[in-house]
Design a protein around this motif. Structure first.
Motif, PDB file in Angstrom:
ATOM      1  N   SER A  62       0.827  -1.207   0.000  1.00 21.33           N
ATOM      2  CA  SER A  62       0.000   0.000   0.000  1.00 21.33           C
ATOM      3  C   SER A  62       0.861   1.256   0.000  1.00 21.33           C
ATOM      4  N   GLU A  63       1.991   1.224   0.696  1.00 22.73           N
ATOM      5  CA  GLU A  63       2.898   2.378   0.705  1.00 22.73           C
ATOM      6  C   GLU A  63       3.503   2.615  -0.674  1.00 22.73           C
ATOM      7  N   VAL A  64       3.897   1.542  -1.335  1.00 27.45           N
ATOM      8  CA  VAL A  64       4.478   1.655  -2.672  1.00 27.45           C
ATOM      9  C   VAL A  64       3.432   2.162  -3.651  1.00 27.45           C
ATOM     10  N   ALA A  65       2.215   1.660  -3.558  1.00 28.37           N
ATOM     11  CA  ALA A  65       1.143   2.120  -4.448  1.00 28.37           C
ATOM     12  C   ALA A  65       0.845   3.594  -4.226  1.00 28.37           C
ATOM     13  N   ARG A  66       0.836   4.037  -2.961  1.00 28.87           N
ATOM     14  CA  ARG A  66       0.587   5.445  -2.659  1.00 28.87           C
ATOM     15  C   ARG A  66       1.713   6.322  -3.195  1.00 28.87           C
ATOM     16  N   GLU A  67       2.956   5.900  -3.055  1.00 28.32           N
ATOM     17  CA  GLU A  67       4.082   6.669  -3.579  1.00 28.32           C
ATOM     18  C   GLU A  67       4.034   6.772  -5.100  1.00 28.32           C
ATOM     19  N   LEU A  68       3.684   5.667  -5.763  1.00 33.64           N
ATOM     20  CA  LEU A  68       3.568   5.698  -7.224  1.00 33.64           C
ATOM     21  C   LEU A  68       2.444   6.621  -7.667  1.00 33.64           C
ATOM     22  N   ARG A  69       1.327   6.614  -6.938  1.00 32.85           N
ATOM     23  CA  ARG A  69       0.213   7.504  -7.261  1.00 32.85           C
ATOM     24  C   ARG A  69       0.606   8.960  -7.042  1.00 32.85           C
ATOM     25  N   ASP A  70       1.359   9.234  -5.966  1.00 33.48           N
ATOM     26  CA  ASP A  70       1.822  10.601  -5.708  1.00 33.48           C
ATOM     27  C   ASP A  70       2.770  11.085  -6.798  1.00 33.48           C
ATOM     28  N   GLU A  71       3.668  10.201  -7.249  1.00 27.33           N
ATOM     29  CA  GLU A  71       4.569  10.572  -8.337  1.00 27.33           C
ATOM     30  C   GLU A  71       3.802  10.828  -9.622  1.00 27.33           C
ATOM     31  N   ASP A  72       2.799  10.017  -9.884  1.00 25.26           N
ATOM     32  CA  ASP A  72       1.971  10.201 -11.076  1.00 25.26           C
ATOM     33  C   ASP A  72       1.204  11.520 -11.002  1.00 25.26           C
TER      34      ASP A  72
END
Length: 89
Positions: A26-36
């Protein structure tokens, strides 16, 4: 017998990786969404009134990211597209 040891060691390493990364998905998914989100903000910043020195270079990316724009502005809390000449809803 040697091949079963290799297989079990490989499986053990895969299982270890799965266990370690399980808590962080979930942390990795949130970071990827923030970068996007940051990328989309940079690409559309000139249309939003924020000066973008790379506007000329990002202009050719619009056809590829137009599908993500609707999800992005909804996630940012804007019910309708913030761009006046740009409808997606």
């Amino acid at each position: 017998m040697d091949s079963t040891k290799k297989f079990s060691l490989k499986r053990l390493v895969e299982l270890y990786d799965d266990i370690i990364s399980l808590q962080h998905d979930s942390e990795v998914a949130r970071e990827l969404r923030d970068e996007d989100d940051l990328f989309l903000l940079l690409v559309y910043s000139d249309m939003l009134g924020i000066p973008n020195p790379a506007f000329y270079y990002t202009l050719e990316l619009y056809p590829y990211i137009i599908e993500k724009f609707h999800d992005w502005h909804i996630r940012m809390g804007m019910e309708k597209s913030p761009l006046s000449g740009f409808r997606c809803c």
